[in-house]
Design an enzyme around this catalytic site. Structure first.
Site, PDB file in Angstrom:
ATOM      1  N   HIS A   1       0.427  -1.266   0.072  1.00  0.00           N
ATOM      2  CA  HIS A   1       0.276  -0.034  -0.381  1.00  0.00           C
ATOM      3  C   HIS A   1       0.505   1.602  -0.125  1.00  0.00           C
ATOM      4  O   HIS A   1       0.711   2.476  -0.242  1.00  0.00           O
ATOM      5  CB  HIS A   1      -1.206   0.185   1.417  1.00  0.00           C
TER       6      HIS A   1
HETATM    7  C1  UD1 Z   1      -2.537   5.302   5.560  1.00  0.00           C
HETATM    8  C2  UD1 Z   1      -0.796   6.119   6.494  1.00  0.00           C
HETATM    9  C3  UD1 Z   1       0.000   4.743   6.417  1.00  0.00           C
HETATM   10  C4  UD1 Z   1      -0.497   3.634   6.687  1.00  0.00           C
HETATM   11  C5  UD1 Z   1      -1.919   2.777   5.851  1.00  0.00           C
HETATM   12  C6  UD1 Z   1      -2.278   1.758   6.022  1.00  0.00           C
HETATM   13  C7  UD1 Z   1      -1.004   8.104   6.272  1.00  0.00           C
HETATM   14  C8  UD1 Z   1       0.140   9.561   5.546  1.00  0.00           C
HETATM   15  N1  UD1 Z   1      -0.017   6.944   5.717  1.00  0.00           N
HETATM   16  O1  UD1 Z   1      -2.139   4.837   4.128  1.00  0.00           O
HETATM   17  O2  UD1 Z   1       1.317   4.965   6.905  1.00  0.00           O
HETATM   18  O3  UD1 Z   1       1.034   2.570   6.905  1.00  0.00           O
HETATM   19  O4  UD1 Z   1      -2.763   3.991   6.285  1.00  0.00           O
HETATM   20  O5  UD1 Z   1      -3.484   0.997   5.484  1.00  0.00           O
HETATM   21  O6  UD1 Z   1      -1.570   9.009   6.961  1.00  0.00           O
HETATM   22  N2  UD1 Z   1      -9.628   4.195   1.822  1.00  0.00           N
HETATM   23  C9  UD1 Z   1     -10.695   3.822   1.435  1.00  0.00           C
HETATM   24  N3  UD1 Z   1     -10.686   3.465   2.446  1.00  0.00           N
HETATM   25  C10 UD1 Z   1     -10.461   3.565   3.703  1.00  0.00           C
HETATM   26  C11 UD1 Z   1      -9.712   3.998   3.785  1.00  0.00           C
HETATM   27  C12 UD1 Z   1      -9.245   4.833   2.987  1.00  0.00           C
HETATM   28  O7  UD1 Z   1     -11.276   3.472   0.789  1.00  0.00           O
HETATM   29  O8  UD1 Z   1     -11.381   2.750   5.324  1.00  0.00           O
HETATM   30  C13 UD1 Z   1      -9.114   5.013   0.471  1.00  0.00           C
HETATM   31  C14 UD1 Z   1      -9.051   6.476   0.973  1.00  0.00           C
HETATM   32  O9  UD1 Z   1     -10.547   7.111   0.549  1.00  0.00           O
HETATM   33  C15 UD1 Z   1      -7.812   6.985  -0.363  1.00  0.00           C
HETATM   34  C16 UD1 Z   1      -6.510   6.122   0.252  1.00  0.00           C
HETATM   35  O10 UD1 Z   1      -7.890   4.727   0.526  1.00  0.00           O
HETATM   36  O11 UD1 Z   1      -8.376   7.467  -1.667  1.00  0.00           O
HETATM   37  C17 UD1 Z   1      -5.678   6.497   0.947  1.00  0.00           C
HETATM   38  O12 UD1 Z   1      -5.987   6.208   2.421  1.00  0.00           O
HETATM   39  P1  UD1 Z   1      -5.125   7.106   3.743  1.00  0.00           P
HETATM   40  O13 UD1 Z   1      -5.734   7.722   4.593  1.00  0.00           O
HETATM   41  O14 UD1 Z   1      -4.398   8.579   2.477  1.00  0.00           O
HETATM   42  O15 UD1 Z   1      -3.788   6.884   3.009  1.00  0.00           O
HETATM   43  P2  UD1 Z   1      -3.446   5.045   3.417  1.00  0.00           P
HETATM   44  O16 UD1 Z   1      -2.503   4.939   1.900  1.00  0.00           O
HETATM   45  O17 UD1 Z   1      -4.388   3.850   3.814  1.00  0.00           O
END
Ligand code: UD1
Length: 368
Positions: free
Chosen positions: A214
């Site tokens: 990820h």
């Molecule tokens: C975040 C953390 C990362 C951690 C990871 C674990 C930061 C900078 N990064 O990254 O350190 O290792 O979480 O998963 O905080 N999304 C969904 N559903 C959810 C959560 C996220 O669809 O429940 C989508 C969001 O809308 C977004 C993408 O996934 O488009 C990324 O989510 P985001 O929270 O920005 O960062 P992660 O890549 O999950």
């Protein structure tokens, strides 16, 4: 009622926002709740919000319902961090806690630490001091900044103590307490194993591998992701690979044509299901930080799909190797693993008692 207290108890706001926070906060809240002198409140920022990224973790880890849910927006780092800050500030002003406890290195961690520090509320940082020395990682920025404004710094491994000292943080604030995530693992491992997760996914314990990916640097560019998946497809011809796909990764995957192999895509799994799957695996391929630690304790060989790690104890003590992100380096690490010595040790204090050590430090801070 005096500020910072609830019926005389010390009020502490514990923040969790993203998947890797939940297993660190759960044992600490449970420990603090056992002591009537503390009144922990749980704030969920909503950074992760799906049932399988958040809801399942609350149930599996028996986390209490959050006292506050901030409904944070996804989006750019600036937007997400700012949104969490704006929603957290009124909660802090309303509750006037004696301290804010944040965990790990996600955007929620930094956002809430920053709000607290500006309102002169002490910040206690769990999983402090880890450094990859790679400032292109958003998590490294979050770690550096959160540590710089924290009052108590709870460290999981010895490298963290050295890193913080090198940054000029006074030794009196640094506390090597062990690993809260491993408290959760040891507490839940038997239950996770009893779910017979490998069998449910049609694989035989010890005869499959697990993949997670990820990190933005690995999954946001199609070329980088295709390079890694090329190696994994090849390995999967020998060892079937089960891959619970993070929402960030899913979007890119849809665009990539995979070579043949036995790489099986799954929805993200809950805490117990994933622990059960990992515990029975012959190998794990990951770019996660926490999974490097969990495989170290489980004794499962871990191939970290990165060029660096902020968790060197998983290499010096555990079964972790840095496999890099190129097809050739991953395949080389995989071949070399057959000849590797398998003697492993669990890093000091990763013994299931980290929450009790944190509580003892917090107790001394408030009551002397
Ligand atoms: C975040 C953390 C990362 C951690 C990871 C674990 C930061 C900078 N990064 O990254 O350190 O290792 O979480 O998963 O905080 N999304 C969904 N559903 C959810 C959560 C996220 O669809 O429940 C989508 C969001 O809308 C977004 C993408 O996934 O488009 C990324 O989510 P985001 O929270 O920005 O960062 P992660 O890549 O999950």
């Amino acid at each position: 009622m005096p500020p910072s207290s609830t019926g005389g108890a010390v009020r502490l706001l514990c923040v969790a926002g993203a998947r890797p926070n939940f297993m660190k906060v759960a044992p600490l809240i449970a420990e603090l709740r056992r002591d009537a002198r503390f009144a922990p409140l749980l704030v969920h920022t909503g950074q992760h919000y799906d049932e399988n990224m958040s809801g399942a973790f609350f149930r599996d880890l028996a986390l209490p319902e959050p006292d506050f849910f901030l409904g944070a927006a996804s989006g750019s780092h600036a937007r997400q961090t700012a949104d969490i800050m704006q929603h957290f500030e009124p909660v802090l002003l309303e509750t006037r806690p004696a301290a804010v406890i944040v965990a790990g290195d996600v955007n929620s961690t930094l956002a809430c630490a920053l709000v607290a520090a500006k309102l002169q509320t002490p910040v206690f940082h769990v999983e402090s001091g880890l450094r990859s020395f790679d400032r292109s990682m958003p998590e490294e920025i979050n770690r550096l900044l959160t540590d710089a404004i924290s009052t108590l710094l709870f460290v999981t491994e010895e490298s963290g103590v050295r890193n913080l000292q090198a940054e000029g943080i006074p030794a009196s604030r640094i506390h090597l307490v062990g690993n809260l995530m491993i408290d959760s693992l040891l507490r839940h491992l038997d239950r996770a194993k009893s779910l017979r997760v490998p069998e449910r996914f049609g694989v035989v314990p010890g005869k499959y591998g697990v993949v997670t990916l990820h990190r933005p640097s690995n999954v946001d560019q199609q070329d980088s992701l295709a390079e890694i998946l090329g190696a994994l497809c090849e390995i999967s011809r020998e060892l079937p690979l089960l891959f619970p796909v993070h929402p960030r990764t899913r979007r890119q995957l849809e665009q990539i044509r995979l070579p043949g192999g036995d790489l099986r895509f799954l929805e993200p799994l809950g805490y117990l299901e994933f622990l059960g799957l990992m515990a029975g695996a012959a190998a794990v391929f990951t770019d996660s930080g926490g999974i490097q630690e969990e495989t170290t304790v489980l004794g499962v060989p871990c191939f970290t799909l990165r060029e660096n790690t902020e968790r060197p104890a998983t290499i010096t003590h555990g079964a972790n190797v840095l496999a890099g992100v190129r097809r050739s380096s991953i395949l080389e690490a995989w071949s070399a693993s057959r000849y590797r010595a398998t003697e492993r040790r669990i890093p000091p204090l990763w013994d299931g008692q980290a929450a009790a050590r944190c509580r003892a430090v917090i107790e001394r801070y408030f009551f002397g």
